[in-house]
Motif scaffolding. Structure first.
Motif, mmCIF file in Angstrom:
data_model
loop_
_atom_site.group_PDB
_atom_site.id
_atom_site.type_symbol
_atom_site.label_atom_id
_atom_site.label_comp_id
_atom_site.label_asym_id
_atom_site.label_seq_id
_atom_site.Cartn_x
_atom_site.Cartn_y
_atom_site.Cartn_z
ATOM 1 N N ARG A 26 0.828 -1.207 0.000
ATOM 2 C CA ARG A 26 0.000 0.000 0.000
ATOM 3 C C ARG A 26 0.859 1.252 0.000
ATOM 4 O O ARG A 26 0.602 2.207 -0.704
ATOM 5 N N THR A 218 -4.602 4.140 -7.291
ATOM 6 C CA THR A 218 -5.803 3.317 -7.443
ATOM 7 C C THR A 218 -6.897 4.118 -8.143
ATOM 8 O O THR A 218 -6.893 5.351 -8.140
ATOM 9 N N ARG A 229 -12.329 -0.411 -5.142
ATOM 10 C CA ARG A 229 -10.955 0.037 -5.361
ATOM 11 C C ARG A 229 -10.266 -0.914 -6.323
ATOM 12 O O ARG A 229 -10.340 -2.132 -6.151
ATOM 13 N N GLU A 230 -9.601 -0.337 -7.317
ATOM 14 C CA GLU A 230 -8.842 -1.128 -8.284
ATOM 15 C C GLU A 230 -7.454 -0.513 -8.404
ATOM 16 O O GLU A 230 -7.318 0.657 -8.778
ATOM 17 N N SER A 231 -6.421 -1.280 -8.061
ATOM 18 C CA SER A 231 -5.071 -0.769 -8.248
ATOM 19 C C SER A 231 -4.763 -0.701 -9.733
ATOM 20 O O SER A 231 -5.323 -1.449 -10.546
#
Length: 544
Positions: A26, A218, A229-231
């Motif tokens: 993260r 993200t 949430r999508e990285s």
């Protein structure tokens, strides 16, 4: 090895795995590699349509070089926005109150990262049997520089021609808000076009070391009440969302770039997301047949008060975890304290002290229970030896021992469990506070959002050069606290538990110094409290 010692080792391994897989990824997400395209590249992948047209969509040709245009500047106390008349795109947005680096003379922070192969944000496409983009439309505008003072609001309209039809973009800006309004209108498009889309491209900045700040990592979408949430590295294949879209945004640790479309519930929007060649695109597709649309844009810090004022539930973009009901008041308390101290390091210390004082009764009860359990350890060992082949009788005798001495075996754990939501809430508040970015404390700690480093020596497992003095002090304090804590474990189990300070020191090496400061102060206060309870003669006075 005893069962409890084995459990301690397992917990330690779990902490290490979580640290590597969650925390490190993260704080320092990997740079996405450009996806491999099986088909010849096109500027935008065609999102799936609920009902495909009679004729198959024609893929647009590769984009031509972006035409040169004039710069239109909007200057306020909060930001400096630059639009270009070539495509009426947002070319730059610099936040004047936030800097690129900790040095006060560093450039203002830039929120628009241009990719070499993609467009600037706010591109319009007409889609259908044919797809055309306004990237090379020469828009006309009547002003080139606008200065907005205070809370004044101004509008600027870009007008051009796309595929033989008139198109306009009207931008509304305010001097005291990070919120923009964008109105897009296409006049009477021909039948070959069935829908309109607004696109936002962000480049993925390469970075040599983890010390480089990641502005966005993200794509966040509020779909109904669910936050998705999508990285960036998960979007190579593209993703399409088709219902209850409230907003879509590029998000990072401290900043947000959000598109908030307006649409009627009966005419749902769609959002398409895709990463390609060191860039990420989000595209809002208006309902079929609708060629006018209003969008609110937020480009600014993830400040909970500012986001709350902006509306549209943008405050949800600040992820405070499960214990938001605890983290949010603590964050407000931190900001209130800063009005008096003007030093967030001191504010962290004061807030930790206040929390510790509030939990004194629970902590004392926990320590007292552990000490009482420790006194019973010889008798418990004798019972286990006497009934080692009769587990039911052994448990019965142990429970009777607890009853006679009025000891609760869970008395040392329950008070600590009640404190866990507060500890986690404060942790989340400090981890997500944009106020700590580039906020100094004292000495070598000039950025509470970055790991503490003294000097320039490169050490193993340390992402940034320097000596982690604060982290080592935190580990030492945790060792002392562990050594002073009453325990019923045998010596072998105690030695296993003393591994925990080493593991936590390793975990905190690359944590923001604000979090390390909080943990250090909490450990020091716990040590002082344990010393006060364990000092000689205290039990005698209490008995009197």
């Amino acid at each position: 090895m005893e069962r409890r010692a084995l459990i301690a080792v397992v917990i330690s391994l779990v902490i290490l795995i979580v640290y590597q897989e969650v925390v490190i990824k993260r704080l320092y997400p990997p740079i996405p590699a450009p996806p491999v395209e099986e088909a010849p590249p096109s500027p935008v992948a065609e999102p799936a349509r609920p009902a495909p047209p009679a004729e198959a969509p024609v893929a647009p040709p590769p984009p031509a070089a972006l035409a040169e245009g004039r710069d239109i500047v909007i200057d306020t106390e909060l930001y400096r926005a630059v639009f270009t008349t070539a495509g009426a795109r947002l070319k730059s947005l610099q936040l004047k109150r936030y800097r690129t680096a900790v040095q006060p003379d560093s450039p203002p922070l830039e929120l628009v990262l241009k990719s070499p192969v993609e467009d600037f944000p706010l591109g319009v496409e007409l889609r259908g049997a044919q797809t055309v983009s306004d990237r090379n439309v020469a828009y006309q505008v009547d002003r080139e520089r606008i200065e907005i003072a205070g809370s004044r609001t101004t509008e600027i309209t870009f007008r051009g021609e796309l595929a033989g039809v008139s198109i306009s973009k009207r931008v509304t800006a305010s001097g005291d808000r990070y919120l923009f309004g964008v109105d897009v209108a296409v006049q009477a498009p021909p039948p070959r076009f069935s829908e309109l889309a607004l696109s936002w491209h962000e480049g993925i900045a390469a970075r040599g070391t983890p010390a480089h700040e990641v502005i966005f990592d993200t794509v966040v979408t509020l779909q109904g009440t669910k936050l998705r949430r999508e990285s960036f590295d998960k979007l190579a294949a593209g993703s399409l969302l088709e219902s209850n879209i409230a907003w879509v945004a590029f998000s990072g640790p401290y900043f947000l770039a959000a598109m908030v479309p307006r649409a009627e519930p009966e005419n749902p929007l769609r959002v398409f997301m895709k990463s390609r060649e060191h860039a990420v695109m989000t595209q809002v597709l208006l309902p079929a047949g609708q060629f006018t649309g209003h969008f609110d844009l937020y480009l600014g810090p993830k400040d909970v008060d500012i986001l709350e004022e902006a509306g549209h539930s943008l405050r949800r973009a600040v992820d405070l975890g499960w214990f938001t009901f605890v983290a949010l008041p603590l964050l407000h308390a931190l900001r209130f304290s800063n009005r008096l101290t003007h030093n967030y390091g001191i504010d962290i210390i004061l807030l930790t002290v206040v929390i510790k004082i509030l939990f004194i009764p629970l902590t004392q009860k926990s320590l007292k229970s552990m000490r009482e359990m420790q006194k019973l350890q010889p008798q418990m060992a004798a019972i286990r030896e006497r009934y080692k082949d009769k587990p039911e009788e052994m448990n019965r005798e142990i429970m009777e021992l607890y009853r006679r001495h009025k000891v609760n075996p869970f008395g040392g754990c329950l008070p600590m469990v009640l404190q866990i939501p507060v500890f986690i809430g404060l942790y989340q508040a400090l981890a997500n506070a944009v106020e700590l970015r580039h906020a100094g404390f004292a000495g070598w700690i000039n950025d509470l959002s970055a790991p503490d480093r003294l000097g320039s020596i490169q050490l193993p497992f340390v992402h940034q050069p320097g000596f982690p003095v604060l982290t080592l002090l935190m580990g030492a304090s945790m060792f002392v606290q562990q050594w002073m804590t009453p325990t019923t474990a045998d010596p072998s189990q105690q030695r296993v538990m003393l591994i925990m300070p080493v593991l936590f020191t390793f975990m905190f090496i690359n944590f923001p110094s604000g979090l390390t400061l909080y943990w250090l102060v909490n450990n020091i206060l716990t040590i002082a409290q344990q010393y006060a309870m364990n000092r000689p003669g205290r039990d005698t006075r209490n008995q009197r």
